[in-house]
Write an enzyme that holds these catalytic residues in place. Structure first.
Site, short mmCIF file in Angstrom:
data_model
loop_
_atom_site.label_atom_id
_atom_site.label_comp_id
_atom_site.label_asym_id
_atom_site.label_seq_id
_atom_site.Cartn_x
_atom_site.Cartn_y
_atom_site.Cartn_z
N HIS A 1 -7.99 1.54 1.47
CA HIS A 1 -7.91 1.28 2.92
C HIS A 1 -8.72 2.31 3.73
O HIS A 1 -8.18 2.98 4.61
CB HIS A 1 -6.44 1.25 3.38
CG HIS A 1 -6.25 0.45 4.64
ND1 HIS A 1 -5.10 -0.25 4.91
CD2 HIS A 1 -7.07 0.23 5.70
CE1 HIS A 1 -5.22 -0.84 6.09
NE2 HIS A 1 -6.41 -0.56 6.59
N GLU B 1 0.85 -1.20 0.00
CA GLU B 1 0.00 0.00 0.00
C GLU B 1 0.88 1.24 0.00
O GLU B 1 1.81 1.31 0.80
CB GLU B 1 -0.92 0.00 1.23
CG GLU B 1 -1.97 -1.09 1.17
CD GLU B 1 -2.94 -1.09 2.35
OE1 GLU B 1 -2.88 -0.16 3.18
OE2 GLU B 1 -3.76 -2.01 2.43
P1 NAD Z 1 -10.88 -9.56 15.87
O1 NAD Z 1 -9.63 -9.88 16.62
O2 NAD Z 1 -12.08 -9.14 16.65
O3 NAD Z 1 -11.29 -10.82 14.98
C1 NAD Z 1 -10.38 -11.56 14.23
C2 NAD Z 1 -10.86 -13.00 14.28
O4 NAD Z 1 -10.04 -13.77 13.39
C3 NAD Z 1 -10.75 -13.66 15.67
O5 NAD Z 1 -12.01 -14.14 16.09
C4 NAD Z 1 -9.75 -14.79 15.46
O6 NAD Z 1 -10.07 -15.96 16.21
C5 NAD Z 1 -9.90 -15.06 13.98
N1 NAD Z 1 -8.75 -15.74 13.40
C6 NAD Z 1 -7.44 -15.60 13.69
N2 NAD Z 1 -6.71 -16.43 12.92
C7 NAD Z 1 -7.58 -17.10 12.14
C8 NAD Z 1 -7.44 -18.08 11.13
N3 NAD Z 1 -6.22 -18.55 10.80
N4 NAD Z 1 -8.54 -18.52 10.50
C9 NAD Z 1 -9.77 -18.05 10.83
N5 NAD Z 1 -9.98 -17.13 11.79
C10 NAD Z 1 -8.90 -16.66 12.43
O7 NAD Z 1 -10.47 -8.46 14.79
P2 NAD Z 1 -11.43 -7.47 13.99
O8 NAD Z 1 -11.53 -6.21 14.74
O9 NAD Z 1 -12.67 -8.19 13.61
O10 NAD Z 1 -10.50 -7.20 12.70
C11 NAD Z 1 -10.38 -8.14 11.67
C12 NAD Z 1 -9.38 -7.66 10.64
O11 NAD Z 1 -9.82 -6.42 10.06
C13 NAD Z 1 -7.98 -7.36 11.19
O12 NAD Z 1 -7.00 -7.81 10.24
C14 NAD Z 1 -7.91 -5.87 11.25
O13 NAD Z 1 -6.59 -5.40 11.16
C15 NAD Z 1 -8.72 -5.52 10.01
N6 NAD Z 1 -9.23 -4.15 9.98
C16 NAD Z 1 -9.27 -3.50 8.78
C17 NAD Z 1 -9.73 -2.19 8.71
C18 NAD Z 1 -9.80 -1.46 7.40
O14 NAD Z 1 -9.64 -0.26 7.39
N7 NAD Z 1 -10.07 -2.13 6.30
C19 NAD Z 1 -10.13 -1.53 9.88
C20 NAD Z 1 -10.12 -2.23 11.09
C21 NAD Z 1 -9.66 -3.54 11.13
#
Ligand code: NAD
Length: 303
Positions: free
Chosen positions: A277, A256
């Site tokens: 993003h 990015e």
């Molecule tokens: P979270 O920690 O609440 O949820 C993540 C889930 O993924 C957890 O329940 C975990 O058990 C699961 N997990 C971990 N490894 C795994 C695997 N190998 N297979 C399946 N499941 C698995 O996090 P969240 O707040 O829901 O965020 C999820 C993602 O979104 C993160 O990567 C975060 O960085 C990203 N995010 C992106 C933006 C954006 O601007 N697009 C903004 C916020 C968060």
């Protein structure tokens, strides 16, 4: 006075809250690596979003550093191991942007299924491509959610309201509402749309690759608003060209901004929808994220 430096833009209300405490001496300016390294020995609390890379070098030179505050969820721009070794607390704001990211995920999904972005582009160029833009309904389709955490759950609620059949894979979540928990083999085999909501870890890096795409239904739609590295974008490019994958929608990329040759050719495909993003970039999410982070810092400092 406790010296606080805010290195990425923080919501104005959150800044006001920080500045309201007489114990804190707050500065805010985006410093690139070299300037941040020069300033860091004076800083006790460093606040960032995703733009600043808080590397081991920065942490090790931060001799007074006590707290790194990340306004957001993902900690992949912070060397958390280095912070732990130096006894520096890392605070983030899980959940504060979950609704915003889930809503954008739905926007991406609808845009991929119904060609909204392509229709807009064509119209702006004076083209009436109605016949080329027949799409799919989401109603009655199976949505496979990989990672049913804060964001995955918000996506699930919305998908259920759309009349989708929702299945999910998450090793740590036993169940949620009317979502059927399945293993990855079944998720790949059964999903019409797959959306990723996992953190970027050694296990999730390139989990969507040529082999896993092969296991998916023909004409699947793939949505990624989690972290770029979870998809092998070269493999996905090939699957979009071959028609195995009907469309892909991204908010995040492994590189990015996505300006290298691979990402450029990926973005040129008519069946790719993308945003830069902006999952958490809403007024509501930024206010929530900023205020929550500042409250967490105050709690930590007991002020
Ligand atoms: P979270 O920690 O609440 O949820 C993540 C889930 O993924 C957890 O329940 C975990 O058990 C699961 N997990 C971990 N490894 C795994 C695997 N190998 N297979 C399946 N499941 C698995 O996090 P969240 O707040 O829901 O965020 C999820 C993602 O979104 C993160 O990567 C975060 O960085 C990203 N995010 C992106 C933006 C954006 O601007 N697009 C903004 C916020 C968060």
């Amino acid at each position: 006075m406790i010296r606080v430096h805010v290195n990425d833009p923080l919501d104005q209300e959150a800044m006001n809250l920080l500045k309201s405490k007489s114990q804190l001496d707050v500065t805010s300016e985006h410093l690139e690596r070299d300037n941040l390294i020069t300033l860091i020995p004076q800083i006790e609390i460093l606040i960032v979003r995703s733009a600043t890379k808080v590397t081991r070098e920065i942490i090790e030179r931060g001799t007074k550093l006590k707290i790194i505050g990340r306004a957001g969820v993902g900690l992949d721009n912070i060397d958390v191991n280095a912070a732990k070794e130096k006894g520096v607390k890392v605070l983030n704001t899980p959940g504060a942007s979950a609704i915003s990211v889930a809503e954008l995920t739905f926007g991406l999904m609808l845009s991929a299924a119904r060609h909204i972005a392509r229709g807009t582009k064509d119209l702006k160029e004076g083209l009436w491509t109605k016949k080329e833009l027949e799409g799919y309904e989401l109603f009655g389709k199976t949505l496979g959610i990989i990672g049913l955490g804060m964001i995955g759950k918000e996506v699930a609620k919305r998908a259920l309201a759309f009349g989708m059949n929702v299945i999910a894979y998450d090793p740590l979540v036993p169940g949620f509402e009317k979502v059927r928990m399945v293993d990855l083999v079944e998720l790949y085999r059964s999903s019409d749309v797959i959306t990723l909501h996992v953190p970027l870890t050694e296990q999730t890096k390139h989990m969507i690759n040529a082999k896993t795409i092969e296991k998916m239904k023909d004409r699947v739609i793939i949505v990624n608003a989690s972290r770029g590295g979870v998809i092998d974008e070269e493999a996905l490019y090939n699957a979009l060209i071959s028609g195995k994958v009907y469309a892909a929608a991204f908010d995040v990329f492994e590189v990015e901004p996505p300006q290298d040759d691979l990402r450029k050719k990926l973005l040129k495909l008519p069946n790719v929808v993308a945003t830069p993003h902006i999952g958490a970039s809403t007024y509501e999410a930024q206010e929530r994220v900023g205020k929550e982070l500042v409250e967490r810092i105050f709690n930590e400092l007991k002020i």
